[in-house]
Design an enzyme around this catalytic site. Sequence first.
Site, short mmCIF file in Angstrom:
data_model
loop_
_atom_site.label_atom_id
_atom_site.label_comp_id
_atom_site.label_asym_id
_atom_site.label_seq_id
_atom_site.Cartn_x
_atom_site.Cartn_y
_atom_site.Cartn_z
N CYS A 8 0.87 -1.18 0.00
CA CYS A 8 0.00 0.00 0.00
C CYS A 8 0.90 1.23 0.00
CB CYS A 8 -0.99 -0.02 1.17
SG CYS A 8 -0.28 0.18 2.81
N ASN A 11 2.44 1.49 4.26
CA ASN A 11 2.70 0.21 4.93
C ASN A 11 2.38 0.27 6.42
OD1 ASN A 11 5.54 -1.98 5.52
ND2 ASN A 11 3.49 -2.56 4.95
N CYS A 13 -1.37 0.54 7.27
CA CYS A 13 -2.80 0.19 7.39
C CYS A 13 -3.16 -1.04 6.57
CB CYS A 13 -3.69 1.36 6.95
SG CYS A 13 -3.56 2.84 7.98
N ARG A 14 -3.30 -0.85 5.28
CA ARG A 14 -3.82 -1.92 4.42
C ARG A 14 -2.85 -3.07 4.21
NH1 ARG A 14 -5.30 1.76 -0.51
NH2 ARG A 14 -3.41 2.75 0.28
N SER A 15 -1.61 -2.78 3.83
CA SER A 15 -0.70 -3.89 3.52
C SER A 15 -0.32 -4.72 4.75
CB SER A 15 0.52 -3.43 2.74
OG SER A 15 1.23 -2.42 3.39
N ASP A 124 -8.17 3.26 1.30
CA ASP A 124 -7.28 3.64 2.40
C ASP A 124 -8.12 4.14 3.58
OD1 ASP A 124 -5.29 4.55 4.07
OD2 ASP A 124 -4.26 5.71 2.52
#
Length: 157
Positions: A8, A11, A13-15, A124
């Site tokens: 993301c 690095n 939140c999402r990934s 995001d």
Amino acid sequence: MPAVLFVCLGNICRSPSAEAVFTALVQDKGYAEHILVDSAGTGAWHVGNSPDDRAQRVGQELGFDLSSPRARQVSVHDFQRFDYIVAMDRSNFNNLQRLCPPNYGGQLAMMLDFAGQMGEEVPDPYYGGIEDYYHVFDLLKPAAAGLLDHVVSKFEL
């Protein structure tokens, strides 16, 4: 050993959430010693930081551990190490395409493609509320399952 990298922007939140969901699934299915899993960001703002507190809190509530990862930035070396580099959104996918060497033999993909949502993005949650983090995990779970099925099939694990 197949290797999967989730990407993301920062690095945090999402990934790392995708890494945690996929890692838990890999462990539950007995592939922990057969698949390498990591995450990174295309930006460097958060390098060395832990995942966002909200991602950690929601992840923990849902049974996923996000306490270990530390943010790092994608490098050209990742294209040598990872068979799958999986972007959370189109912007990061485009950044990865620009960084990708012409001889990359792996697969550059969007996360939700593995849930049958071709071209769709994992939004995001950083500037949103806690409900946005729950939504991210809701999107990641079926995509992680689809990705694992794909990896197991392709590598005949």
